[in-house]
Design an enzyme around this catalytic site. Structure first.
Site, PDB file in Angstrom:
ATOM      1  N   LYS A  52       0.846  -1.199   0.000  1.00 43.26           N
ATOM      2  CA  LYS A  52       0.000   0.000   0.000  1.00 43.26           C
ATOM      3  C   LYS A  52       0.884   1.253   0.000  1.00 43.26           C
ATOM      4  O   LYS A  52       1.867   1.325   0.746  1.00 43.26           O
ATOM      5  CB  LYS A  52      -0.895  -0.035   1.238  1.00 43.26           C
ATOM      6  CG  LYS A  52      -1.888   1.105   1.369  1.00 43.26           C
ATOM      7  CD  LYS A  52      -2.741   0.872   2.612  1.00 43.26           C
ATOM      8  CE  LYS A  52      -3.720   1.989   2.891  1.00 43.26           C
ATOM      9  NZ  LYS A  52      -4.518   1.731   4.120  1.00 43.26           N
ATOM     10  N   SER A  62      -9.656  -0.312   7.866  1.00 41.00           N
ATOM     11  CA  SER A  62      -9.056  -0.209   6.538  1.00 41.00           C
ATOM     12  C   SER A  62      -8.456  -1.485   5.968  1.00 41.00           C
ATOM     13  O   SER A  62      -8.013  -1.496   4.826  1.00 41.00           O
ATOM     14  CB  SER A  62      -7.980   0.886   6.539  1.00 41.00           C
ATOM     15  OG  SER A  62      -8.578   2.146   6.747  1.00 41.00           O
ATOM     16  N   SER A 119      -9.211   2.202   3.878  1.00 38.25           N
ATOM     17  CA  SER A 119      -8.350   2.892   2.950  1.00 38.25           C
ATOM     18  C   SER A 119      -7.469   1.948   2.121  1.00 38.25           C
ATOM     19  O   SER A 119      -6.834   2.384   1.163  1.00 38.25           O
ATOM     20  CB  SER A 119      -7.452   3.872   3.714  1.00 38.25           C
ATOM     21  OG  SER A 119      -6.629   3.195   4.666  1.00 38.25           O
TER      22      SER A 119
END
Length: 524
Positions: A133, A232, A208
């Site tokens: 990420k 997330s 996220s």
């Protein structure tokens, strides 16, 4: 629910940044004949057999991929090439991977094959393709975290989770998308644009870690890295039909050397790094690799990955849903189905009210919001979009404003909540709870209004965000597909008992199946 037109706002798909054009390496069958099999911390041994798993390489699990590379059934180069081909075939329609590290990945794959050929010690994930990420430090690259203004935050070194994955032999093929400051449950930003859900572009991929969830569901990499301060990891796992574990705080070390200041204490205590994958076994494997010590994180805990087995049959609490949460019939059916899978696997499931889920959620909201207002809000609002302001404004409006004394009282109340849940786990070692009680919303639903933001976080995914303030491990596993959209459930366990949550998730997966295979049929 927002009007459907609001969910269909067209995104400007941005091309993935490419390091260079891919080069093909020659690979001959002689490798399999001379292959040596090694396992972590043992001397090389000759492989008795070298069998390739069935199906295309990119569809293999991380466990099977690692075993095939160790045995010599396939080279790391061929494996990485297969995943790069898959990424370049499907990612343009998803915008999940926003930085293509193909050239770097192929160099690492060649080095991995040379190491194996020389009989070198191989890690748990030797040669296995993964994604990271884009909100943790990756040496030499800017840590954008979805914000163009962060272009000068160049990572001086790999973050602990990246370093641990590389030490385990994993090969990073790309970086995945995240919303601005990773502060939304929907993945969109002005730098890379909107990430789409591979099941349906009219529903969110979550956030996220939405890029991570979308990528691994679509077959880009075997494991995706993400993190979780309010859902997330678990929310994108639900939205994209994959598995995950939000570990106990301190299980996986975290640190970003590119950061301009230390992270606030409670934000750190409620955040966790973790993996997303299509198979529960892959989540467990990645957790082991990620959890190794790093001295840069003073909160890292050397806790064992497997604890004492509870006396059987293990009692599971099916969490009663608060009366003010309007549960969709299909979500209720998925929870009952998951409970049935556990019962048939030897667990004993009872519907029970868990300790003060409403109070726990409000404590999470109050602490994280007030800490952010004091420490970060002004600087964030200067460099973020109107969409971010709407989403953040909705969350702030749901929080109680706290002065210093009230904030200290809230942090003290957190201790009481954790104690109540720990005592609860003495009787029920695992809690089965919803991820959301409603169908997955549209890709930009949190920009509709402040009221819609509150409706989502309080009215729909309350059982996800509340767990962060407790610091507890929570796994998500998909159970069903309804009208072409996946539905997952959450398994919560006591502190540092990720093993119990993953055991229960694996029991459900064994009966429900790995639903990513259904996705690939529709994508084909």
């Amino acid at each position: 629910m927002a009007k459907k037109a609001a969910t269909k706002k067209k995104t400007t798909s941005k091309k993935v940044t490419k390091s260079s054009n891919k080069t093909r390496a020659a690979r001959k069958g002689a490798v399999a004949k001379t292959a040596k099999k090694t396992v972590k911390k043992t001397a090389p041994r000759k492989s008795a057999t070298a069998r390739r798993p069935r199906g295309p390489v990119w569809q293999w699990s991380a466990v099977d991929t690692a075993a095939a590379i160790r045995s010599g059934a396939i080279s790391a180069v061929e494996t990485v090439e297969a995943h790069l081909d898959r990424m370049r075939a499907v990612n343009p329609g998803l915008n999940a991977v926003v930085v293509d590290l193909g050239e770097e990945a192929l160099k690492a794959a060649h080095a991995a094959d040379k190491r194996r050929a020389k009989g070198g010690e191989l890690g748990l994930l030797h040669g296995v393709p993964i994604t990271i990420k884009e909100n943790v430090d990756y040496e030499g690259r800017p840590n954008f975290n979805g914000v163009p203004a962060n272009e000068d935050l160049i990572a001086p070194s790999d973050s602990p989770v990246v370093r641990n994955l590389k030490k385990a032999g994993a090969i990073v093929i790309g970086l995945t998308n995240t919303p601005e400051f990773s502060f939304r449950g929907f993945t969109d930003n002005p730098l890379h644009g909107l990430t789409l859900n591979p099941w349906d572009p009219d529903i969110t991929c979550g956030g996220s870690s939405g890029g991570a969830g979308s990528a691994v569901a679509a077959g880009i990499g075997t494991i995706a890295h993400g993190n979780d301060i309010g859902g997330s990891l678990r929310w994108p796992a639900h939205c994209n039909g994959v598995a995950t574990i939000k570990p106990t705080q301190g299980r996986i070390p975290a640190f970003n050397g590119s950061a301009t200041a230390e992270r606030p204490m409670l934000a750190h205590l409620m955040s966790a790094q973790g993996p997303l994958a299509r198979h529960v076994a892959d989540v467990r494997l990645a957790l082991e690799a990620m959890s190794q010590r790093d001295p840069r994180d003073p909160w890292w805990v050397p806790a064992p990955l497997v604890g004492p087995k509870p006396k059987g049959p293990i009692k599971v609490a099916l969490a009663k849903i608060p009366d003010d949460m309007d549960v969709d019939p299909q979500v209720a059916a998925a929870l009952r189905q998951a409970a049935d899978h556990l019962e048939r696997s030897g667990y004993r499931v009872s519907e029970v009210e868990v300790p003060d889920i409403n109070g726990v959620w409000q404590t999470w909201c109050d602490i994280i919001t007030n800490e952010t207002v004091v420490m970060q809000e002004a600087s964030m609002l200067k460099v973020t979009t109107e969409d971010f302001h709407k989403a953040w404004g909705g969350m702030r409006a749901k929080a109680n404003g706290l002065d210093l004394k009230a904030w200290m009282q809230a942090t003290a109340a957190r201790n009481g909540h954790i104690r109540a849940w720990q005592l609860f786990f003495e009787e029920y070692p695992v809690v089965l709870a919803p991820t959301t009680v409603k169908p997955t919303p549209g890709p930009r639903d949190d920009t509709v209004s402040a009221e819609r933001v509150q409706e989502i976080f309080w009215g729909e995914i309350r059982f996800i965000s509340a767990i962060n303030v407790l610091g507890l491990p929570g796994a998500v596993v998909p159970v069903a597909v309804h009208e072409g959209k996946p539905i997952g459930v959450q398994l919560i366990a006591g502190r540092y008992r990720e093993d119990l949550a993953l055991d229960a998730a694996a029991a459900i997966e064994k009966r429900a199946g790995v639903i990513a295979h259904r996705l690939w049929e529709t994508m084909a």
